[in-house]
Design an enzyme around this catalytic site. Structure first.
Site, PDB file in Angstrom:
ATOM      1  CD  GLU A   1      -8.945  -1.628  -0.086  1.00 42.20           C
ATOM      2  OE1 GLU A   1      -7.718  -1.470  -0.275  1.00 42.20           O
ATOM      3  OE2 GLU A   1      -9.423  -2.527   0.638  1.00 42.20           O
TER       4      GLU A   1
ATOM      5  CB  SER B   1      -1.984  -3.582   9.285  1.00 42.24           C
ATOM      6  OG  SER B   1      -2.644  -4.575   8.506  1.00 42.24           O
TER       7      SER B   1
ATOM      8  CG  PHE C   1      -4.664   4.609   4.658  1.00 41.08           C
ATOM      9  CD1 PHE C   1      -4.490   5.928   5.074  1.00 41.08           C
ATOM     10  CD2 PHE C   1      -4.715   3.620   5.636  1.00 41.08           C
ATOM     11  CE1 PHE C   1      -4.377   6.249   6.421  1.00 41.08           C
ATOM     12  CE2 PHE C   1      -4.590   3.933   6.980  1.00 41.08           C
ATOM     13  CZ  PHE C   1      -4.415   5.251   7.367  1.00 41.08           C
TER      14      PHE C   1
ATOM     15  CB  CYS D   1       5.014   2.830   9.409  1.00 38.12           C
ATOM     16  SG  CYS D   1       6.314   3.314   8.282  1.00 38.12           S
TER      17      CYS D   1
ATOM     18  CE  LYS E   1      -4.597  -4.033  -3.119  1.00 36.28           C
ATOM     19  NZ  LYS E   1      -5.435  -3.064  -2.334  1.00 36.28           N
TER      20      LYS E   1
ATOM     21  CD  GLU F   1       0.386   0.623  13.290  1.00 35.98           C
ATOM     22  OE1 GLU F   1      -0.146  -0.380  12.764  1.00 35.98           O
ATOM     23  OE2 GLU F   1       1.282   1.280  12.737  1.00 35.98           O
TER      24      GLU F   1
HETATM   25  P1  NAD Z   1      -3.759  -2.537   5.562  1.00 40.28           P
HETATM   26  O1  NAD Z   1      -2.911  -3.666   6.047  1.00 40.28           O
HETATM   27  O2  NAD Z   1      -5.175  -2.485   5.999  1.00 40.28           O
HETATM   28  O3  NAD Z   1      -3.773  -2.521   3.954  1.00 40.28           O
HETATM   29  C1  NAD Z   1      -2.609  -2.634   3.207  1.00 40.28           C
HETATM   30  C2  NAD Z   1      -2.931  -3.318   1.895  1.00 40.28           C
HETATM   31  O4  NAD Z   1      -3.440  -4.629   2.153  1.00 40.28           O
HETATM   32  C3  NAD Z   1      -3.984  -2.581   1.086  1.00 40.28           C
HETATM   33  O5  NAD Z   1      -3.590  -2.537  -0.260  1.00 40.28           O
HETATM   34  C4  NAD Z   1      -5.241  -3.412   1.296  1.00 40.28           C
HETATM   35  O6  NAD Z   1      -6.091  -3.405   0.179  1.00 40.28           O
HETATM   36  C5  NAD Z   1      -4.703  -4.806   1.525  1.00 40.28           C
HETATM   37  N1  NAD Z   1      -5.565  -5.604   2.422  1.00 40.28           N
HETATM   38  C6  NAD Z   1      -6.337  -5.141   3.436  1.00 40.28           C
HETATM   39  N2  NAD Z   1      -6.971  -6.177   4.039  1.00 40.28           N
HETATM   40  C7  NAD Z   1      -6.575  -7.302   3.410  1.00 40.28           C
HETATM   41  C8  NAD Z   1      -6.887  -8.690   3.585  1.00 40.28           C
HETATM   42  N3  NAD Z   1      -7.712  -9.121   4.526  1.00 40.28           N
HETATM   43  N4  NAD Z   1      -6.280  -9.574   2.764  1.00 40.28           N
HETATM   44  C9  NAD Z   1      -5.435  -9.159   1.809  1.00 40.28           C
HETATM   45  N5  NAD Z   1      -5.131  -7.858   1.586  1.00 40.28           N
HETATM   46  C10 NAD Z   1      -5.687  -6.936   2.382  1.00 40.28           C
HETATM   47  O7  NAD Z   1      -2.982  -1.191   5.946  1.00 40.28           O
HETATM   48  P2  NAD Z   1      -3.486   0.306   5.787  1.00 40.28           P
HETATM   49  O8  NAD Z   1      -4.552   0.549   6.803  1.00 40.28           O
HETATM   50  O9  NAD Z   1      -3.751   0.613   4.369  1.00 40.28           O
HETATM   51  O10 NAD Z   1      -2.158   1.080   6.184  1.00 40.28           O
HETATM   52  C11 NAD Z   1      -1.797   1.375   7.510  1.00 40.28           C
HETATM   53  C12 NAD Z   1      -0.824   0.345   8.041  1.00 40.28           C
HETATM   54  O11 NAD Z   1       0.336   0.296   7.209  1.00 40.28           O
HETATM   55  C13 NAD Z   1      -0.300   0.701   9.429  1.00 40.28           C
HETATM   56  O12 NAD Z   1      -0.250  -0.481  10.184  1.00 40.28           O
HETATM   57  C14 NAD Z   1       1.101   1.222   9.160  1.00 40.28           C
HETATM   58  O13 NAD Z   1       2.002   1.096  10.234  1.00 40.28           O
HETATM   59  C15 NAD Z   1       1.502   0.356   8.015  1.00 40.28           C
HETATM   60  N6  NAD Z   1       2.609   0.928   7.259  1.00 40.28           N
HETATM   61  C16 NAD Z   1       3.825   0.365   7.429  1.00 40.28           C
HETATM   62  C17 NAD Z   1       4.921   0.886   6.777  1.00 40.28           C
HETATM   63  C18 NAD Z   1       6.280   0.291   6.985  1.00 40.28           C
HETATM   64  O14 NAD Z   1       7.201   0.699   6.302  1.00 40.28           O
HETATM   65  N7  NAD Z   1       6.472  -0.648   7.879  1.00 40.28           N
HETATM   66  C19 NAD Z   1       4.757   1.983   5.929  1.00 40.28           C
HETATM   67  C20 NAD Z   1       3.488   2.521   5.753  1.00 40.28           C
HETATM   68  C21 NAD Z   1       2.410   1.981   6.427  1.00 40.28           C
END
Ligand code: NAD
Length: 484
Positions: free
Chosen positions: A176, A226, A149, A281, A173, A375
């Site tokens: 959401e 994450s 997000f 991140c 994808k 985090e």
């Molecule tokens: P998230 O892990 O909740 O979601 C990421 C994606 O995974 C979304 O598209 C979501 O729909 C999907 N998802 C969520 N739950 C799922 C499940 N149970 N099974 C399968 N898919 C699922 O992350 P977020 O809250 O959208 O973003 C924030 C996180 O992203 C933070 O931890 C941040 O550090 C990380 N991030 C990392 C980088 C990097 O380069 N390392 C860059 C940007 C963000």
């Protein structure tokens, strides 16, 4: 509802799936902006079919022709920057200049993809008389990108331009929580001349992600999110014999030495922890203050207190995120941390429904506290005291994450020591957010990245292509040896 219900894009057409929906909120006001469909396996299958149909012609198009689309796309991103940035602000909450910076970064990522004909040229060598070996790069096929997000415009553009420039067809994808920017990305690429079917968008959550990981027609998956979900996706995608690069969460340590330039350190650290409301991140999360650094901490507190939420700082993404962040602060305070700057009671006049939390700095945090280890993903910085740079490195190395680390010092020797010993993929010296710019690649270490290679820059070429090694001999007169 300001925007119509979000649609998938399959084979160049926007379509509404027969699926339940989720409300999309404006985090600055708490108002509902739109609704996003929670698609499933059926929609992923349709997207794969469309991508497969487009793949033969797109992959056979010379790379120099393919990137002409991206030259035009870059111009369109720049031309539409105000509108694209406003959309990012609406769905994600970040303030206007942060949203503009995000779109500018998308343009820079696209610029790199435009240079791929110059970079991904392959290799050739006469390995023995008349015998030539060459390596050519081929696309892997139908690929997917799953995004988080916090950067609705930029993170999709980490993967899309490079993957399609290199000849792949893709399924995106988006998160959401922020599904609106994806439509404009697709529309601008179409306006730039991208053939239908080269890029699909399937909206949804877990079901779509699982269908992507399981679908035999998808060859490679990039994921950003994450650590918990990165691990799930990496295991599932590779378990299904796909290549996968999954970037996870972070806990970035900034080591501050007493000789650091006070103003540079203080302003950089506060900007790093509070930019995009700490939802990067690469955000500073832990400051390891080495010995006599009171003068820097005092200045940081001044800088942080001057920030005006709603103007200099956007909201966090949701009411649940605000609650989670507040809980971390409450627990740390109860465990003995000093709350030096407190953003918990923040209310923005006229935006009372927004999920605001002001910049928060906690001093005298100990490494065993949850807030020091996990985090938090909000505008919160914890300060851990250390006696020496070696102690500071031990604290940094103990974190399971490894996205970024930085040191603030005037000493080249200390800077070099930290660069060498930090257990992180991206290290900064006197830089609060050490993001490598193109052509250098973005990617962390340890629990911040699963898989081999990086997601942007030169490092992504390996991921989005497969190398074909060819050995040829046309010179019939050449001497015969064991190779010929
Ligand atoms: P998230 O892990 O909740 O979601 C990421 C994606 O995974 C979304 O598209 C979501 O729909 C999907 N998802 C969520 N739950 C799922 C499940 N149970 N099974 C399968 N898919 C699922 O992350 P977020 O809250 O959208 O973003 C924030 C996180 O992203 C933070 O931890 C941040 O550090 C990380 N991030 C990392 C980088 C990097 O380069 N390392 C860059 C940007 C963000």
């Amino acid at each position: 509802m300001k925007y119509a219900e979000v649609q998938n894009c399959i084979g160049g057409a926007f379509v509404s799936p027969d699926a339940p929906t989720l409300d999309v909120y404006n985090p600055s006001s708490g108002e509902i902006l739109s609704r996003v469909p929670l698609s499933g396996g059926r929609e992923v299958d349709a997207a794969v079919t469309a991508a497969r149909a487009a793949f033969p012609a797109w992959s056979a198009t010379p790379i120099r022709e393919r990137v002409q689309v991206l030259y035009r796309y870059k111009t369109l991103l720049e031309r539409h920057i105000d509108e694209l940035a406003a959309l990012v602000t609406e769905e994600n909450g970040k303030i206007a200049n942060e949203a503009r910076a995000e779109v500018l970064k998308s343009a820079e990522l696209t610029e790199f993809a435009c240079s791929l004909p110059q970079i991904a040229t392959g290799e050739v060598l006469e390995v023995s008389r008349g015998v030539e070996c060459r390596v050519e790069r081929y696309p892997v096929g139908v690929v997917a990108a799953i995004t988080p997000f916090n950067f609705p415009n930029m993170v999709p553009n980490w993967s899309i331009p490079n993957a399609i420039a290199l000849g792949n067809c893709m399924i995106l994808k988006p998160s959401e929580v922020v599904p609106l920017s994806a439509r404009r990305i697709v529309e601008l690429l179409a306006e730039a001349g991208l053939p239908p079917g080269v890029l699909q968008v399937v909206h949804g959550g877990r079901d779509v992600v699982e269908a992507i990981c399981d679908h035999p027609g998808i060859a490679a998956v990039s994921f950003v999110g994450s650590t918990k979900i990165a691990q799930v996706v990496y295991r599932r995608a590779t378990g299904n014999l796909k290549r996968c690069l999954a970037l996870g969460g972070a806990k970035n340590h900034l080591i501050v030495m007493p000789d650091a330039d006070r103003e540079m350190a203080a302003t950089n650290i506060v900007a790093s922890m509070s930019g995009c409301a700490g939802q990067r991140c690469m955000a500073a999360s832990v400051m390891v203050a080495v010995s006599a650094t009171e003068h820097i901490i005092a200045r940081m507190a001044e800088v942080a207190r001057k920030m005006v939420p709603g103007k200099d700082l956007g909201p966090v993404i949701s009411a649940a995120a605000k609650e989670r962040i507040t809980r971390y602060i409450d627990e740390a305070e109860a465990a003995g941390a000093t709350v030096l700057v407190d953003g918990r009671k923040t209310v923005v006049t006229g935006k009372e429904g927004g999920y605001y939390i002001g910049p928060t700095i906690l001093d005298h945090v100990t490494p065993d506290m949850a807030i020091a280890q996990e985090e938090v993903f909000g505008p919160v910085l914890v300060i851990i005291r250390a006696k020496s740079v070696e102690d500071a490195i031990r604290i940094e190395n103990a974190s399971p994450y490894g996205n970024a680390a930085s040191v603030f010092t005037e000493s080249g020797g200390v800077a070099r020591y930290v660069m060498e010993h930090a257990s992180a993929g991206m290290v900064g010296v006197n830089v609060g957010v050490p993001v490598p710019r193109e052509p250098f690649s973005f990617g962390g270490w340890n629990d911040s990245r699963f898989g081999v290679g990086d997601i942007t820059g030169r490092g992504s070429i390996e991921f989005w292509t497969q190398a074909k090694k060819m050995t040829t001999k046309w010179n019939k007169e050449a001497g015969v040896n064991w190779m010929s």
